[in-house]
Design a protein around this motif. Structure first.
Motif, mmCIF file in Angstrom:
data_model
loop_
_atom_site.group_PDB
_atom_site.id
_atom_site.type_symbol
_atom_site.label_atom_id
_atom_site.label_comp_id
_atom_site.label_asym_id
_atom_site.label_seq_id
_atom_site.Cartn_x
_atom_site.Cartn_y
_atom_site.Cartn_z
ATOM 1 N N PHE B 68 0.837 -1.205 0.000
ATOM 2 C CA PHE B 68 0.000 0.000 0.000
ATOM 3 C C PHE B 68 0.871 1.254 0.000
ATOM 4 O O PHE B 68 0.633 2.205 -0.754
ATOM 5 C CB PHE B 68 -0.917 -0.037 1.234
ATOM 6 N N LEU B 69 1.938 1.199 0.813
ATOM 7 C CA LEU B 69 2.840 2.347 0.935
ATOM 8 C C LEU B 69 3.526 2.650 -0.398
ATOM 9 O O LEU B 69 3.603 3.803 -0.835
ATOM 10 C CB LEU B 69 3.875 2.053 2.029
ATOM 11 N N SER B 70 4.011 1.615 -1.055
ATOM 12 C CA SER B 70 4.692 1.813 -2.344
ATOM 13 C C SER B 70 3.752 2.452 -3.364
ATOM 14 O O SER B 70 4.137 3.365 -4.104
ATOM 15 C CB SER B 70 5.191 0.475 -2.890
ATOM 16 N N GLU B 71 2.510 1.924 -3.405
ATOM 17 C CA GLU B 71 1.532 2.483 -4.348
ATOM 18 C C GLU B 71 1.213 3.948 -4.019
ATOM 19 O O GLU B 71 1.065 4.785 -4.907
ATOM 20 C CB GLU B 71 0.244 1.652 -4.316
ATOM 21 N N GLN B 95 12.879 -3.021 9.245
ATOM 22 C CA GLN B 95 12.857 -1.550 9.305
ATOM 23 C C GLN B 95 13.369 -0.960 7.999
ATOM 24 O O GLN B 95 12.793 -0.009 7.451
ATOM 25 C CB GLN B 95 13.740 -1.064 10.463
ATOM 26 N N ARG B 96 14.449 -1.533 7.482
ATOM 27 C CA ARG B 96 15.037 -1.024 6.242
ATOM 28 C C ARG B 96 14.027 -1.159 5.097
ATOM 29 O O ARG B 96 13.844 -0.229 4.314
ATOM 30 C CB ARG B 96 16.322 -1.804 5.912
ATOM 31 N N THR B 97 13.362 -2.342 5.049
ATOM 32 C CA THR B 97 12.370 -2.557 3.986
ATOM 33 C C THR B 97 11.278 -1.498 4.058
ATOM 34 O O THR B 97 10.866 -0.934 3.038
ATOM 35 C CB THR B 97 11.734 -3.961 4.136
ATOM 36 N N ALA B 98 10.816 -1.187 5.279
ATOM 37 C CA ALA B 98 9.746 -0.195 5.449
ATOM 38 C C ALA B 98 10.218 1.181 4.991
ATOM 39 O O ALA B 98 9.501 1.889 4.266
ATOM 40 C CB ALA B 98 9.321 -0.159 6.915
ATOM 41 N N LEU B 99 11.434 1.567 5.389
ATOM 42 C CA LEU B 99 11.949 2.896 5.015
ATOM 43 C C LEU B 99 12.158 2.978 3.500
ATOM 44 O O LEU B 99 11.873 3.997 2.877
ATOM 45 C CB LEU B 99 13.242 3.201 5.778
#
Lengths: 492, 126
Positions: B68-71, B95-99
């Motif tokens: 959702f964030l990427s979109e 955490q890195r993936t999220a950032l």
């Protein structure tokens, strides 16, 4: 190949035999030649003695006196020795020659007794009478005959010697040719023999060494040809048995190591999954507790937050006990509380509990009109249906219809739950019921412990049932069969 | 009344009701809240309103929070909305993936209420 070596030995033997025979023949031919010479010499002596007799007789006829008479007496005796010698020499050649020599001897004696002595007797009284042509002609004929016969003995002896030596020469020629052939053939046969030995002994030995090196290098799939019926065949058989057993033990070890590794990986995935599952309610418990401690909150909010803390703490406790329960069941340490009940009601209940508030999935119930009475542990079987249903929901994230049904099938009650989800990739199908196995679920972020299906299988099998699944064009249909109560009673 | 309408709107996207309640309690009365249980609901909210900040869970039923964030970051209209990812998956990798996906901040579950409050405050102030 034994034929070739036998042939070689026979050829060499035959050639050697031929040489021996040729040598013997040559020797015999030499003897015959020597004998022929002896016979010729003896014949010559006999001839000379006969001529001497003739000469002495002529002289007695010419002039009958004491000197000539003495000469005649000497001559008519002196032929005996050469005739005996001839006879002996001829006897050594063959019987015919001996007979000829003996006949010759008789002829000479007859010449002396029947012709010579009477002529001498007549010459004593009437020399003129013996000079008549009739008597003379008779003597000449007899003498010629004797000389011809003597020559015949000598000639025959020479012919025999020539024959022998000719045959010996031919045999020697044959032996030489055979020798040359053997000389050429022997190396060829030796090479063939060598090749044969190589095939029979060296090749299998080399193959065995090569195979043993392969085994030393870790290749246990190598096998030797066991077709031969000698010690090499036996060796190959034992060798193959050894590699077979090595191969089996190694694949067992690999299998065990793989299984341990899989199990370790599943356990570590499980630990991270459990910690996630625990952290979510824990976040609520800790967060609200901190708020309650740090802030002055209205009484209504305090009560509401405490309610949430209580609910979440209870959820945590249930999570832990579920997990322990799952472990116990998975390890087979549980007992069933059997009671007869209608499977339809259980299926309906579970479907409504799980899917009642789920807006993204459509529920389709397929239940028969007649009851499906079974004798089982209701709570445990509810757990099975619940597990499979929650999987159906989790693995169909895009929604769709979930079909839940039950029916009687060949004396069993069958329950099925079909989803229209992602389906199960072929590589995961074999291990689906393994404890902690989750396929790609962890990577896809789908929660779970990997114990649900393993536990379900234990429970179903404890009821003498079976559990399985069929891949669909879209999604998967899980099913399990349980014995109907009538069938179960009948078996007891 | 005017002051009330000025309070910043915050979208809380988490499938766990207690967690949504907790976030609201932690951030307090200074904000207005709109809630979503999954990505579909969150997208619906974004069509109707423009929140000042999003508190986003990662493990949601269906599409994940990070997808959702990427979109979200791909659309110009929503590029600038500050997003705090709140997740029980909190290893360095997570955490890195999220950032990388476009999160402005990361808060692990369970969290200290003060931490979440200060992160949200600073993001809205900036």
């Amino acid at each position: 190949m034994i034929v070739v070596s036998t042939l070689g030995a026979a050829a060499i033997g035959a050639t050697l035999a031929l040489f021996f025979v040729a040598n013997a023949r040559l020797k015999s031919a030499n003897t015959a030649s020597a004998r022929s010479a002896t016979v010729s010499a003896a014949a010559f002596d006999v001839r000379a003695a006969v001529v001497a007799i003739d000469v002495a007789l002529q002289q007695v006829v010419e002039e009958y006196d004491a000197k000539n008479l003495a000469q005649w007496r000497r001559a008519s005796r002196s032929w005996e020795a050469p005739a005996t010698a001839l006879e002996r020499a001829a006897a050594a050649s063959n019987d015919r020659q001996e007979q000829r020599a003996r006949a010759l001897r008789d002829e000479i004696r007859s010449y002396i007794d029947d012709y010579g002595e009477p002529v001498v007797g007549i010459a004593k009284v009437s020399p003129a009478a013996v000079r008549s042509s009739v008597a003379h002609t008779e003597g000449t004929i007899r003498l010629d005959q004797i000389i011809t016969d003597t020559d015949a003995v000598a000639r025959n002896s020479a012919v025999i010697a020539a024959d022998r030596s000719g045959a010996a020469g031919r045999l020697a020629d044959q032996a030489t040719i055979a020798g040359i052939v053997a000389l050429v053939l022997t190396p060829v046969l030796l090479i063939l023999l060598g090749l044969w030995l190589a095939r029979v002994v060296a090749d299998p030995l080399r193959q065995t060494v090569a195979a043993a090196s392969e085994v030393a290098a870790g290749n246990f799939d190598v096998r030797l040809n066991e077709r031969r019926r000698d010690e090499f065949g036996e060796l190959a058989h034992v060798f193959n048995a050894m590699t077979e057993s090595l191969s089996v033990s190694r694949s067992e070890l690999i299998e065990r190591a793989d299984s341990l590794e899989r199990s370790e990986r599943h356990k570590s995935e499980l630990i991270s999954m459990v910690s996630h599952e625990v952290r979510t309610p824990l976040a609520s418990v800790l967060g609200f507790t901190r708020l309650l401690l740090e802030r002055d909150l209205p009484e209504a909010d305090r009560r509401r937050y405490l309610g949430i803390v209580d609910a979440e703490a209870t959820r945590l406790a249930a999570l832990v006990s579920d997990f322990l329960d799952a472990r116990l069941i998975e390890e087979g340490r549980f007992s069933l509380r059997r009671e007869p009940f209608d499977l339809r009601s259980l299926v309906r209940e579970q479907a409504e509990v799980t899917l009642g508030h789920d807006e993204s999935h459509e529920l389709e119930l397929e239940l028969p009109d007649r009851p499906l009475e079974i004798d089982g542990d209701r709570a445990r079987l509810a757990q099975v249906v619940g597990n499979v249903l929650s999987n159906a929901v989790k693995y169909s994230p895009d929604g769709g219809t979930i079909t839940v049904g039950a029916a009687e099938d060949h004396g069993h009650a069958r329950v099925w739950i079909a989803d229209q989800g992602t389906g199960i990739p072929p590589e995961h199908r074999g291990q689906l019921f393994q404890p902690f196995y989750r396929g790609d679920a962890a990577a896809a972020g789908i929660p779970g412990t990997g114990l649900g299906l393993a536990v379900s299988r234990r429970i179903v099998e404890a009821h003498d049932g079976r559990i399985g699944f069929d891949p669909l064009d879209r999604g998967t249909r899980f099913w399990f069969d349980l014995p109907l109560e009538a069938a179960a009673n009948g078996r007891r | 009344m005017a002051a009330r309408t000025l309070r910043p709107l915050i979208l809380i996207c988490d499938d766990e009701l207690p967690l949504r309640e907790l976030v609201k309690a932690v951030l307090g009365d200074g904000y207005r809240y709109v809630e979503a249980e999954d990505v579909n609901q969150a997208q619906k909210v974004l069509k109707e309103s423009k929140p000042e900040a999003i508190v986003l869970d990662v493990m949601l039923p269906g599409k994940s929070g990070l997808e959702f964030l990427s979109e979200l970051r791909a659309k110009r209209r929503n590029k600038a909305i500050p997003v705090v990812v709140v997740s029980a998956w909190q290893s360095a990798d997570d955490q890195r993936t999220a950032l990388n996906a476009g999160a402005d901040a990361f808060v692990g579950k369970p969290f200290d209420p003060k931490d979440l409050a200060s992160v949200v405050e600073s993001l809205i102030a900036a």
